[in-house]
Enzyme design. Structure first.
Site, PDB file in Angstrom:
ATOM      1  N   VAL A   1       2.805  -0.313  -2.022  1.00  0.00           N
ATOM      2  CA  VAL A   1       1.454  -0.187  -2.928  1.00  0.00           C
ATOM      3  C   VAL A   1       2.429   0.808  -4.344  1.00  0.00           C
ATOM      4  O   VAL A   1       1.301   0.883  -5.153  1.00  0.00           O
ATOM      5  CB  VAL A   1       0.401   1.082  -2.090  1.00  0.00           C
ATOM      6  CG1 VAL A   1       0.702   2.300  -2.371  1.00  0.00           C
ATOM      7  CG2 VAL A   1      -0.914   0.728  -3.226  1.00  0.00           C
TER       8      VAL A   1
ATOM      9  N   ALA B   1       6.929   4.288   5.065  1.00  0.00           N
ATOM     10  CA  ALA B   1       5.572   3.922   5.112  1.00  0.00           C
ATOM     11  C   ALA B   1       6.158   2.886   3.314  1.00  0.00           C
ATOM     12  O   ALA B   1       6.690   3.329   2.205  1.00  0.00           O
ATOM     13  CB  ALA B   1       4.420   4.702   4.776  1.00  0.00           C
ATOM     14  N   ASP B   2       5.015   1.454   3.345  1.00  0.00           N
ATOM     15  CA  ASP B   2       5.081   0.956   2.177  1.00  0.00           C
ATOM     16  C   ASP B   2       3.292   1.120   1.531  1.00  0.00           C
ATOM     17  O   ASP B   2       3.230   0.789   0.595  1.00  0.00           O
ATOM     18  CB  ASP B   2       5.525  -0.385   2.162  1.00  0.00           C
ATOM     19  CG  ASP B   2       7.191  -1.066   2.918  1.00  0.00           C
ATOM     20  OD1 ASP B   2       7.443  -0.653   1.444  1.00  0.00           O
ATOM     21  OD2 ASP B   2       7.514  -0.428   3.524  1.00  0.00           O
ATOM     22  N   ARG B   3       2.651   1.669   2.548  1.00  0.00           N
ATOM     23  CA  ARG B   3       1.230   1.358   2.000  1.00  0.00           C
ATOM     24  C   ARG B   3       0.430   2.009   3.126  1.00  0.00           C
ATOM     25  O   ARG B   3       0.553   1.729   4.222  1.00  0.00           O
ATOM     26  CB  ARG B   3       0.825  -0.137   1.809  1.00  0.00           C
ATOM     27  CG  ARG B   3      -1.350   0.185   0.844  1.00  0.00           C
ATOM     28  CD  ARG B   3      -0.997  -1.320   0.619  1.00  0.00           C
ATOM     29  NE  ARG B   3      -0.449  -1.477  -0.228  1.00  0.00           N
ATOM     30  CZ  ARG B   3      -0.845  -1.829  -1.383  1.00  0.00           C
ATOM     31  NH1 ARG B   3      -2.068  -1.772  -1.958  1.00  0.00           N
ATOM     32  NH2 ARG B   3      -0.621  -3.016  -2.512  1.00  0.00           N
TER      33      ARG B   3
ATOM     34  N   ALA C   1       1.099  -0.095   6.571  1.00  0.00           N
ATOM     35  CA  ALA C   1       2.322  -1.193   7.450  1.00  0.00           C
ATOM     36  C   ALA C   1       3.683  -0.325   6.389  1.00  0.00           C
ATOM     37  O   ALA C   1       3.692   0.561   5.293  1.00  0.00           O
ATOM     38  CB  ALA C   1       1.961  -1.880   5.725  1.00  0.00           C
TER      39      ALA C   1
END
Length: 369
Positions: free
Chosen positions: A94, A247-249, A257
């Protein structure tokens, strides 16, 4: 060798080609948004914070060279379109999408000022991207320190050292410096409270073996590399105190995610009663999405799974499924979500971040959730 993923000065951007690590350390000039998109897509640079930084800094390089326009409307459209293009390189994380919205808003607001000029709009956007670089490093150090203290209070309140297992690469190479989950490990080590770190190989791109192991050895942090399929055995037999991942999102309910394989780590950690933490800046939190079911999961080429260093290792004709990420349900994040603002239980995240953001002035320094 170096742990500096991004080298930037006004008008100049270089990235460390992480596909070559740990064998070779080589910097590649990025002079345009298109070059940044290609580097991000090819995973020469990776990690949600670093992706956003490289994308935005590539735009700053173009603007410094006078790109965009002529005219304020054309310049604002140029900024918006370039940022929208960058978001398409790797859509799961995000950070790039949030930075794109924020910078596009900055350009539009600056253009609406009385007496606005193209030069002023360019300067404002460039300054904001440079501020992002500095803020990411500050946030990472806060994440490391806050996470280390919380983890120690949870698993070693009477003193002693802890053993931490991590996944993928979340260190200096994935950020402006220091790192998120790996930053927690760095902080524990600097406090003299880290017994050992375990890092997973992280197939199929081997970010753990190539990058995290490289960072740990570089800083002489006691660590052991394991394959992804060894995590249950490590938790059962090697005294793992906690699991900390990046975390990526992270969405409103705490679903997260992250690199594929994180979900199974969380399941095994819960089975063994081991606290499972997510370490991420607030810029990785997306309160516009309610649950992880709404997250778009990037799927990568099958060749990344079937080939190693250009040599095919899988039987010809076999089908391949290669998602880059999976989603860990919030109820498996038993330790908490570590941000630069504090450590929160998943169910506390929305209120905690909304309260903090509402107390700010809505500028780029306060990421819009």
């Amino acid at each position: 060798m170096t742990l500096e993923a991004i080298r930037y000065s006004r008008g100049s951007l270089q990235i460390l080609d992480q596909l070559l690590l740990p064998k070779q350390s080589r910097y590649e000039a990025v002079g345009s948004v298109h070059q940044a998109w290609e580097a991000i897509r090819a995973m020469k640079v990776r990690g949600a914070p670093a992706i956003a930084l490289v994308g935005c800094l590539s735009l700053a390089v173009e603007l410094q060279a006078g790109a965009g326009g002529p005219g304020l409307a054309a310049l604002v459209a140029f900024v918006r379109d370039k940022l929208s293009f960058l978001v398409t390189a790797r859509p799961t994380a995000v950070n790039m999408a949030r930075a794109a919205r924020d910078l596009a808003d900055v350009a539009a607001r600056e253009a609406e000022r009385e007496g606005a000029t193209e030069e002023a709009v360019r300067e404002r956007v460039i300054c904001c991207t440079e501020d992002m670089l500095e803020k990411d490093l500050r946030d990472n150090r806060s994440i490391g320190d806050l996470g280390a203290r919380h983890l120690l209070e949870r698993v070693a309140p009477s003193g002693g050292k802890v053993t931490v297992l991590t996944h993928c690469n979340t260190g200096a190479l994935a950020t402006a410096g220091y790192g998120t989950a790996l930053g927690v490990i760095r902080s524990l080590h600097s406090l003299g409270r880290l017994e050992h770190a375990f890092c997973t190989e992280t197939r199929p791109y081997n970010q753990g073996a190539r990058l995290t192991a490289f960072e740990l050895v570089y800083e002489q942090i006691p660590a052991t590399l394991i394959t992804d399929s060894m995590v249950a055995a490590a938790m059962a037999h090697r005294g793992v105190s906690a699991v900390v991942v990046g975390a990526d999102r992270v969405v409103a309910n705490g679903d997260t995610a992250n690199k594929v394989g994180t979900y199974q780590l969380a399941i095994v950690a819960k089975h063994h009663g081991i606290p499972f933490y997510v370490a991420a800046p607030s810029s990785s939190c997306d309160l516009r999405l309610e649950t992880g079911k709404e997250i778009i999961i990037e799927e990568r080429p099958g060749q990344e799974l079937t080939d190693v260093n250009g040599v095919r290792i899988a039987a010809p004709g076999i089908g391949v499924w290669n998602p880059a990420f999976d989603v860990t349900p919030h109820d498996l994040i038993t330790g908490g979500i570590i941000t630069e603002l504090g450590v929160f239980a998943p169910e506390e995240l929305r209120t905690a971040l909304t309260t903090t953001i509402s107390s700010r002035d809505g500028t780029l320094d306060g990421p819009q959730m």
